[in-house]
Scaffold this active site. Structure first.
Site, PDB file in Angstrom:
ATOM      1  N   LYS A 157      -6.545   9.352   5.596  1.00 37.58           N
ATOM      2  CA  LYS A 157      -5.320   9.943   4.701  1.00 37.58           C
ATOM      3  C   LYS A 157      -5.004  11.419   5.099  1.00 37.58           C
ATOM      4  O   LYS A 157      -5.709  12.516   4.247  1.00 37.58           O
ATOM      5  CB  LYS A 157      -6.029   9.836   3.559  1.00 37.58           C
ATOM      6  CG  LYS A 157      -5.974   8.484   2.793  1.00 37.58           C
ATOM      7  CD  LYS A 157      -6.739   8.161   1.486  1.00 37.58           C
ATOM      8  CE  LYS A 157      -5.623   8.526   0.366  1.00 37.58           C
ATOM      9  NZ  LYS A 157      -4.336   7.588   0.187  1.00 37.58           N
TER      10      LYS A 157
HETATM   11  N1  PPE Z   1      -2.272   2.459   1.820  1.00 43.25           N
HETATM   12  C1  PPE Z   1      -1.738   3.674   1.653  1.00 43.25           C
HETATM   13  C2  PPE Z   1      -0.749   4.355   2.630  1.00 43.25           C
HETATM   14  C3  PPE Z   1      -2.365   4.583   0.589  1.00 43.25           C
HETATM   15  O1  PPE Z   1      -1.834   5.978   0.491  1.00 43.25           O
HETATM   16  C4  PPE Z   1      -3.372   4.076  -0.334  1.00 43.25           C
HETATM   17  C5  PPE Z   1      -3.976   4.902  -1.442  1.00 43.25           C
HETATM   18  C6  PPE Z   1      -3.604   2.631  -0.118  1.00 43.25           C
HETATM   19  C7  PPE Z   1      -3.004   2.152   0.981  1.00 43.25           C
HETATM   20  C8  PPE Z   1      -4.533   2.177  -0.910  1.00 43.25           C
HETATM   21  O2  PPE Z   1      -5.841   2.683  -0.751  1.00 43.25           O
HETATM   22  P1  PPE Z   1      -6.968   2.722  -1.952  1.00 43.25           P
HETATM   23  O3  PPE Z   1      -6.627   3.848  -2.963  1.00 43.25           O
HETATM   24  O4  PPE Z   1      -8.205   3.208  -1.401  1.00 43.25           O
HETATM   25  O5  PPE Z   1      -7.319   1.360  -2.449  1.00 43.25           O
HETATM   26  N2  PPE Z   1      -2.770   5.739  -1.965  1.00 43.25           N
HETATM   27  C9  PPE Z   1      -3.238   6.877  -2.875  1.00 43.25           C
HETATM   28  C10 PPE Z   1      -2.068   7.836  -3.262  1.00 43.25           C
HETATM   29  C11 PPE Z   1      -0.909   7.678  -3.878  1.00 43.25           C
HETATM   30  C12 PPE Z   1       0.153   8.583  -3.940  1.00 43.25           C
HETATM   31  O6  PPE Z   1       1.155   8.058  -4.425  1.00 43.25           O
HETATM   32  O7  PPE Z   1      -0.343   9.706  -3.887  1.00 43.25           O
HETATM   33  C13 PPE Z   1      -3.747   6.109  -4.275  1.00 43.25           C
HETATM   34  O8  PPE Z   1      -3.600   5.050  -4.539  1.00 43.25           O
HETATM   35  O9  PPE Z   1      -4.513   7.078  -4.889  1.00 43.25           O
END
Ligand code: PPE
Length: 304
Positions: A157
């Site tokens: 991230k």
């Molecule tokens: N893909 C991406 C690109 C992503 O940023 C997230 C989380 C996920 C999948 C899902 O991952 P997880 O949260 O571990 O289940 N995105 C974070 C940020 C969103 C934002 O708008 O800022 C979040 O959901 O916290």
């Protein structure tokens, strides 16, 4: 966004308005940073952070991937995050830890830049709006491709990587949709701008593997576990755009998005255009797990 009271910044709690960054911070110019998103849920035993340790370990991994010398351990960051929840007296919230390069040098070579770490907390409701949570989101396949392993680190991230998500999200919103779905360079489905994606076809549940460019989402892992334990057939599988059009159900998972049904893709209804039974079951199990209602998964909760 409503400000809360305190932000943890480099080891201490400071008032929200004082958590400031210099305009010449390296991270601001080149996106040299890494972040996380964690939800804290109200439970009968008080506020509980969901899979906090897993999120903080992923942040340590992201920093390592970008060679950002994060000066705190995952354990220390977890303790600090719970301190932020307590100091702000929030029954439920979204936590945003971030590590980024500061001042000391400018130019692409980051050697000599200071490193800063912060954890903020605020209330964050339905990611794609209440309507999408209830009736399903309207989604469009993006003209932008999801960043690949060839040029970046899709499993990290990294803050700078998110300009890819921003482009896709802006495009989708401008065209009147709720969210974008991004394909990878090979034309396979990767994920949403900030969520993983799941498909249901003939009672089989599938989600793209990380090799397709999907982030290894913690909510994705949670939902795969919950559905498999509930007797569903769950697999990681490459997904094409046409698979989306023939799916019975499609839904998003993510910390911010939780479990959000998708009711329409590229102006075609998903199934009959209403959230389906597997999506509803996934959401039900997820909401029970995060609020401590399911005993076998209580180890995922850390109380503030
Ligand atoms: N893909 C991406 C690109 C992503 O940023 C997230 C989380 C996920 C999948 C899902 O991952 P997880 O949260 O571990 O289940 N995105 C974070 C940020 C969103 C934002 O708008 O800022 C979040 O959901 O916290």
């Amino acid at each position: 966004m409503e400000p809360t009271r305190f932000i943890w910044f480099d080891g201490e709690l400071v008032p929200w308005g004082q958590a400031q960054v210099h305009v010449l911070a390296h991270g601001l110019h080149y996106g040299t940073g890494a972040f996380e998103g964690i939800r804290v849920y109200a439970t009968p035993e008080g506020p509980a952070a969901f899979r906090l340790g897993d999120h903080m370990r992923r942040m340590v991994g992201s920093a390592k991937a970008f060679r950002i010398p994060l000066p705190w351990s995952a354990e220390h960051l977890s303790k600090a995050a719970l301190e932020v929840v307590r100091a702000n007296e929030l029954p439920a919230c979204y936590l945003r830890p971030i590590v980024f390069l500061g001042t000391g040098t400018l130019g692409i070579n980051p050697t000599g830049a200071s490193v800063h770490t912060a954890i903020a907390a605020w209330e964050w409701g339905a990611y794609l709006g209440k309507g999408a949570l209830e009736h399903g989101a309207r989604v469009r396949v993006s003209s932008w491709r999801r960043i690949g392993h060839e040029a970046l680190i899709p499993n990290a991230k990294g803050t700078g990587q998110y300009i890819n998500s921003v482009l896709a999200k802006q495009e989708a919103i401008t065209a009147g949709y709720d969210e974008a779905l991004l394909l990878n360079y090979g034309g396979y489905v990767a994920e949403g701008s900030g969520q993983n994606v799941f498909l249901v076809k003939d009672d089989r549940v599938g989600t793209p593997p990380s090799t397709a460019g999907a982030l290894e989402g913690i909510t994705r892992d949670t939902v795969m576990t919950l559905l498999a334990d509930d007797g569903h057939d769950v697999v990681e599988t490459m997904v094409t755009r046409s698979d989306l059009y023939y799916a019975d159900e499609v839904f998003f998972t993510g910390t911010a998005a939780e479990v959000t049904p998708i009711r329409e893709i590229d102006d075609r209804p998903v199934g009959d255009g209403k959230p389906g039974p597997v999506t509803a079951r996934a959401r039900e199990l997820f909401m029970k797990a995060v609020t401590g209602e399911l005993a076998p998964y209580r180890h995922w909760l850390e109380y503030a």
